[in-house]
Scaffold this motif. Structure first.
Motif, mmCIF file in Angstrom:
data_model
loop_
_atom_site.group_PDB
_atom_site.id
_atom_site.type_symbol
_atom_site.label_atom_id
_atom_site.label_comp_id
_atom_site.label_asym_id
_atom_site.label_seq_id
_atom_site.Cartn_x
_atom_site.Cartn_y
_atom_site.Cartn_z
ATOM 1 N N LYS A 300 0.823 -1.234 -0.251
ATOM 2 C CA LYS A 300 -0.041 0.147 0.016
ATOM 3 C C LYS A 300 0.805 1.390 -0.005
ATOM 4 N N PHE A 301 1.997 1.337 0.824
ATOM 5 C CA PHE A 301 2.925 2.552 0.747
ATOM 6 C C PHE A 301 3.474 2.460 -0.564
ATOM 7 N N GLU A 303 2.715 1.334 -3.508
ATOM 8 C CA GLU A 303 1.626 1.839 -4.612
ATOM 9 C C GLU A 303 1.114 3.054 -4.518
ATOM 10 N N ASN A 304 1.059 3.821 -3.313
ATOM 11 C CA ASN A 304 0.526 5.338 -3.122
ATOM 12 C C ASN A 304 1.826 6.175 -2.906
ATOM 13 N N LEU A 329 -0.206 6.529 7.369
ATOM 14 C CA LEU A 329 -0.645 6.024 5.482
ATOM 15 C C LEU A 329 -2.127 5.901 5.325
ATOM 16 N N GLU A 330 -2.960 5.170 6.524
ATOM 17 C CA GLU A 330 -4.350 5.134 5.811
ATOM 18 C C GLU A 330 -5.032 6.319 5.491
ATOM 19 N N TRP A 332 -3.775 8.737 3.908
ATOM 20 C CA TRP A 332 -3.271 8.901 2.558
ATOM 21 C C TRP A 332 -3.909 8.271 1.376
ATOM 22 N N LEU A 333 -4.504 7.368 1.769
ATOM 23 C CA LEU A 333 -4.998 6.291 0.521
ATOM 24 C C LEU A 333 -6.325 6.709 -0.010
#
Length: 333
Positions: A300-301, A303-304, A329-330, A332-333
């Motif tokens: 996830k990190f 990819e974003n 992180l969450e 920012w998704l």
């Protein structure tokens, strides 16, 4: 600030009056664990620093992974790591690559300098972090000043602002300041530090004083660092608690004799020495340069990451990130 406002916040620019007078080099240590993100984060860090470094050096750790590092996601081979490093040099992002010297002669010489004891054997601490490599990344990178950044750090700096020169000026002006870093976390309107686990004090000259040392980002003056050496080496606690109360030199002899000792973290060792010497690490209170540190490096990190870097370079962050020095992180998704 109204939490119902836009989820992106922008910080206004500010000018620096400092000028560059001495050489400063950039040092970034990389290992196989950094392969999934380093080709994005390192160019970002160089762009964001926007500083005329004397040398931009990649310090490559080729040692086998150990402890929790073994289970990091996206591990590549040493050949993959070398290829990534070479591309960063070929693309003009970095200037050169240095591989950490794990020879016995270098280990003995370096531990004698930093700890006053050449007999220490471990090259990594109890977490598998490269203790010897941290020292190598300072000693072998040229310049009067060295800026070390972890390869996963994320940095914003407003156009026209120069936190590195401000740090150099502070290192020259204040005898008690041994390390300088930019503001930690996306700043609140009050410029206050929040969610800190370490104690600190505000200094009227515009920075926060910590005795706790952090490896993630620090600027040092080489000649000042020598004042902290040699420093007492620290070892992880023994199962037999009474052994931990022995003097440092005795513990070092015991660990050298048994070969079983595990070094404490570099942060703990340096922090104890800063406190003993009445010195501090300075975090600049200026909101025009700030960092975020990702705790998670999974898919996830990665990819974003392009989107995250784009926002950070523009000085933007989600409302939920305000006041946190670790990347949330969450949000920012």
């Amino acid at each position: 600030m109204n939490h119902a406002q836009s989820t992106l916040i922008h910080q206004a620019p500010s000018q620096s009056r400092a000028t560059q007078t001495e050489t400063c080099s950039l040092s970034i240590t990389v290992a196989r664990t950094d392969i999934p993100f380093m080709m994005q984060t390192i160019p970002h860090l160089v762009r964001s620093c926007n500083f005329p470094f004397f040398k931009r050096v990649l310090v490559m750790d080729t040692a086998p992974l150990s402890q929790e590092k073994v289970n990091r996601p996206g591990l590549g081979s040493l050949e993959d790591l070398r290829a990534c490093c070479q591309k960063l040099v070929d693309d003009g992002v970095m200037d050169e690559i240095l591989e950490i010297d794990y020879s016995e002669s270098y280990r003995r010489q370096t531990y004698q300098k930093y700890f006053g004891c050449s007999e220490i054997r471990p090259t990594h601490n109890y977490k598998g972090s490269p203790m010897l490599g941290y020292m190598f990344s300072i000693d072998k990178v040229p310049g009067d000043y060295v800026l070390h950044l972890d390869s996963d750090m994320l940095l914003h700096q407003e156009p026209g602002f120069n936190w590195i020169q401000l740090g150099i000026d502070l290192l020259n002006r204040r005898d008690d300041v041994m390390f300088v870093r930019p503001f930690a976390g996306f700043p609140m309107p009050s410029e206050a530090l929040v969610n800190q686990t370490q104690s600190y004090e505000y200094d009227p000259e515009g920075f926060y004083k910590f005795t706790f040392f952090s490896l993630r980002a620090f600027l040092l003056k080489r000649s000042k660092l020598e004042r902290l050496c040699p420093m007492p080496v620290s070892w992880r606690c023994f199962k037999r608690k009474w052994l931990s109360n022995l003097p440092s030199r005795v513990l070092t002899s015991v660990n050298t004799w048994t070969g079983r000792g595990k070094l404490e973290s570099w942060e703990i060792i340096m922090s104890r020495q800063l406190e003993k010497m009445n010195c501090v690490r300075a975090t600049l209170a200026h909101p025009d340069a700030w960092t975020l540190h990702p705790l998670k490096h999974g898919p996830k990190f990665v990819e974003n990451l392009p989107k995250i870097i784009d926002h950070i370079e523009r000085g933007e962050a989600p409302q939920e990130q305000v006041g946190y020095y670790d990347l949330q992180l969450e949000c920012w998704l």
